[in-house]
Design an enzyme around this catalytic site. Structure first.
Site, PDB file in Angstrom:
ATOM      1  N   ARG A   1     -14.608   1.181  23.186  1.00 15.20           N
ATOM      2  CA  ARG A   1     -14.610   0.050  24.116  1.00 15.20           C
ATOM      3  C   ARG A   1     -14.352   0.551  25.533  1.00 15.20           C
ATOM      4  O   ARG A   1     -13.332   1.175  25.814  1.00 15.20           O
ATOM      5  CB  ARG A   1     -13.521  -0.956  23.723  1.00 15.20           C
ATOM      6  CG  ARG A   1     -13.289  -2.075  24.754  1.00 15.20           C
ATOM      7  CD  ARG A   1     -12.191  -3.007  24.295  1.00 15.20           C
ATOM      8  NE  ARG A   1     -11.834  -4.009  25.298  1.00 15.20           N
ATOM      9  CZ  ARG A   1     -10.693  -4.016  25.986  1.00 15.20           C
ATOM     10  NH1 ARG A   1      -9.776  -3.072  25.780  1.00 15.20           N
ATOM     11  NH2 ARG A   1     -10.449  -4.957  26.872  1.00 15.20           N
TER      12      ARG A   1
ATOM     13  N   ARG B   1      -6.117 -13.743  39.577  1.00  7.72           N
ATOM     14  CA  ARG B   1      -5.050 -12.767  39.770  1.00  7.72           C
ATOM     15  C   ARG B   1      -4.264 -13.058  41.052  1.00  7.72           C
ATOM     16  O   ARG B   1      -4.782 -13.682  41.994  1.00  7.72           O
ATOM     17  CB  ARG B   1      -5.613 -11.340  39.829  1.00  7.72           C
ATOM     18  CG  ARG B   1      -6.231 -10.888  38.518  1.00  7.72           C
ATOM     19  CD  ARG B   1      -6.622  -9.419  38.528  1.00  7.72           C
ATOM     20  NE  ARG B   1      -7.255  -9.041  37.282  1.00  7.72           N
ATOM     21  CZ  ARG B   1      -6.592  -8.684  36.185  1.00  7.72           C
ATOM     22  NH1 ARG B   1      -5.268  -8.637  36.196  1.00  7.72           N
ATOM     23  NH2 ARG B   1      -7.232  -8.345  35.082  1.00  7.72           N
TER      24      ARG B   1
ATOM     25  N   LYS C   1     -15.559 -13.220  23.478  1.00  4.35           N
ATOM     26  CA  LYS C   1     -14.118 -13.061  23.342  1.00  4.35           C
ATOM     27  C   LYS C   1     -13.468 -14.450  23.328  1.00  4.35           C
ATOM     28  O   LYS C   1     -13.636 -15.222  24.267  1.00  4.35           O
ATOM     29  CB  LYS C   1     -13.564 -12.204  24.479  1.00  4.35           C
ATOM     30  CG  LYS C   1     -14.034 -10.763  24.430  1.00  4.35           C
ATOM     31  CD  LYS C   1     -13.664  -9.985  25.671  1.00  4.35           C
ATOM     32  CE  LYS C   1     -12.184  -9.753  25.790  1.00  4.35           C
ATOM     33  NZ  LYS C   1     -11.859  -8.892  26.971  1.00  4.35           N
TER      34      LYS C   1
ATOM     35  N   THR D   1      -5.645  -6.833  20.123  1.00  2.00           N
ATOM     36  CA  THR D   1      -4.445  -6.950  20.964  1.00  2.00           C
ATOM     37  C   THR D   1      -3.144  -6.731  20.190  1.00  2.00           C
ATOM     38  O   THR D   1      -2.841  -7.465  19.251  1.00  2.00           O
ATOM     39  CB  THR D   1      -4.359  -8.293  21.705  1.00  2.00           C
ATOM     40  OG1 THR D   1      -5.642  -8.653  22.226  1.00  2.00           O
ATOM     41  CG2 THR D   1      -3.376  -8.201  22.855  1.00  2.00           C
TER      42      THR D   1
END
Length: 475
Positions: A36, A77, A222, A280
């Site tokens: 990945r 962010r 995702k 994760t």
């Protein structure tokens, strides 16, 4: 005889911890099936060099490797904050403003989302730094949003911002994502993952972008937003693979909801024959330690028992101290768990000849002592059909297509093998198959194998024959 590889696939995130050719070599031998590349980090020169190195190692080791381009997506962010960070004290007030309005004012946080004051309301929850810090909106003042600190701590630059209850005005693909896609297409990546998918239209937009550039690359969605859960089935039906991205999903939703959601997503993907990755913090402690906790080992084992096609390493392989050991541990857990599982076999979605033949695999597998299933496949279709039945033996996918060879390496239970069969009769095909499999130590004389494929051989998306074959016996 060399044993056939375990059936659960391993995805490893590439980062500074494994930039060394020697480390990558060891990771591939340990069981890494998918590399990945996280496009939230790195530059094109670095990614290009890594792709070249991974392809080279794949060829040298004679091992297929899926290269996954993971797009950053539209993540909000925090802007620049002084080096020491901003201390948020529980019960104090802080104001959030768009970056364009931020001028380093005291107790003010700038974020790269211009519509925050238009969409937030009193009571809206705001999570910072993967949910470590929590705010609650108290009032809207012009372009600013006044908040009370619920969970304090130190906030540093560029940390993520989540508004779990808001359906934000964010594009499915940012301008950066589009540039990254152009690069990924030019580099021949095998799979592209779209972050923060909310609905099937997001996947359709990515597919349209690829189609306009004649790029036939599978797309992975995702699942990390509440909106994605609301539209889960339509997303699964639209994409080629799914990732249960438990990090952001556990921030956007209460963490206690994630385990059941993980099981539900895996079950739906199994029912529809769509590969699913569980991701994760699977072995998070191995970022620092050479062995996982017992809870982490149980987490990995339970995902495999649930039917996940693949388990994924993030920081463990990208920045951890023990990337090879982390891959080895996932492989070890899979080897121990898989023989004890009786996988659920779901009825086919489409009752046609190909699915009927694939479903017959289970009956044959239970009666005969099969060593493996051999699927001759031009597009990967026959191999995926066989693997979707969750047989007790591995599926060897013999394909002449280099792209299919690498892409199939994500699919549970499938070991792709490059194999050219132009102009061969079925009898010649079986003879050549024997020769290749014996030479590669995948089989021994006397082993029974189940062969499936389509006739004519180079016709796409057909599965029309089954053949029970004994290695070393005259055809």
């Amino acid at each position: 005889m060399k044993p056939l590889i375990f059936r659960t696939k391993i995805v490893a995130t590439i980062g500074p911890a494994c930039y060394s050719p020697d480390v990558l070599h060891q990771m591939m031998l340990a069981g890494m099936n998918v590399a990945r590349l996280n496009f939230s980090h790195g530059n094109y020169d670095n990614h290009s060099q890594m792709i070249k190195l991974l392809r080279q190692l794949s060829q040298e080791l004679d091992l297929p490797l899926t290269i996954l381009q993971d797009l950053q997506g539209p993540k909000i962010r925090v802007g620049e904050i002084p080096d020491n960070g901003l201390t948020l004290t529980e019960g104090s007030s802080v104001t959030i403003v768009p970056l364009e309005q931020w001028e380093n004012q005291e107790n003010t946080i700038g974020i790269d989302y211009p519509y925050v004051a238009k969409e937030a309301q009193p009571g809206t929850q705001v999570l910072l730094d993967d949910g470590i810090l929590e705010l609650t909106v108290e009032a809207i003042k012009g372009d600013g949003v006044s908040c009370k600190v619920v969970e304090g701590g130190i906030l540093k630059s560029h940390k993520g911002v989540n508004f779990p209850s808001l359906n934000l005005q964010l594009p499915s693909m940012t301008e950066k994502d589009k540039k990254d896609l152009e690069f990924g297409i030019s580099q021949g990546v095998d799979l592209i993952s779209l972050s923060f998918v909310r609905q099937a239209a997001d996947i359709k937009a990515l597919k349209s972008f690829l189609a306009a550039r004649n790029a036939d690359i599978p797309v992975l969605a995702k699942i990390e937003k509440p909106q994605a859960i609301e539209h889960l089935e339509e997303i699964v039906d639209e994409c080629n693979a799914i990732m249960v991205a438990r990090g952001d999903l556990g921030v956007e939703m209460r963490p206690e909801k994630v385990p059941l959601l993980q099981k539900q997503i895996i079950r739906m993907c199994n029912q529809k024959g769509i590969p699913v990755i569980t991701a994760t913090q699977m072995l998070d402690s191995m970022i620092r330690n050479p062995r996982p906790t017992r809870a982490e080992a149980s987490d990995v084992a339970n995902a495999i028992i649930d039917g996940t096609d693949a388990v994924m390493l993030s920081g463990e392989s990208a920045v951890g101290d023990f990337p090879v050991q982390a891959v080895t541990m996932l492989a070890s857990i899979a080897r121990d768990v898989e023989p004890e599982i009786s996988f659920t076999n779901y009825p086919p979605r489409h009752r046609d000849k190909a699915h009927a033949l694939a479903e017959a695999l289970n009956a044959i597998d239970k009666v005969l002592d099969l060593h493996c299933i051999v699927a001759f496949t031009e597009t990967g279709y026959s191999a995926k059909l066989a693997a979707a039945e969750r047989p007790q033996v591995p599926v060897l996918a013999l394909t002449p297509n280099f792209e299919v060879y690498h892409r199939l390496n994500l699919v549970w239970g499938v070991r792709p093998v490059l194999f050219k069969y132009d102009g061969l009769t079925l009898e010649q095909l079986l003879e050549q198959m024997e020769s290749v499999l014996l030479e590669r130590n995948f089989v021994s004389k006397g082993n029974q194998v189940l062969v499936l494929g389509g006739l004519p051989l180079r016709k796409t998306r057909t599965t029309s024959f089954l053949n029970i074959h004994t290695i070393g016996k005259d055809n």
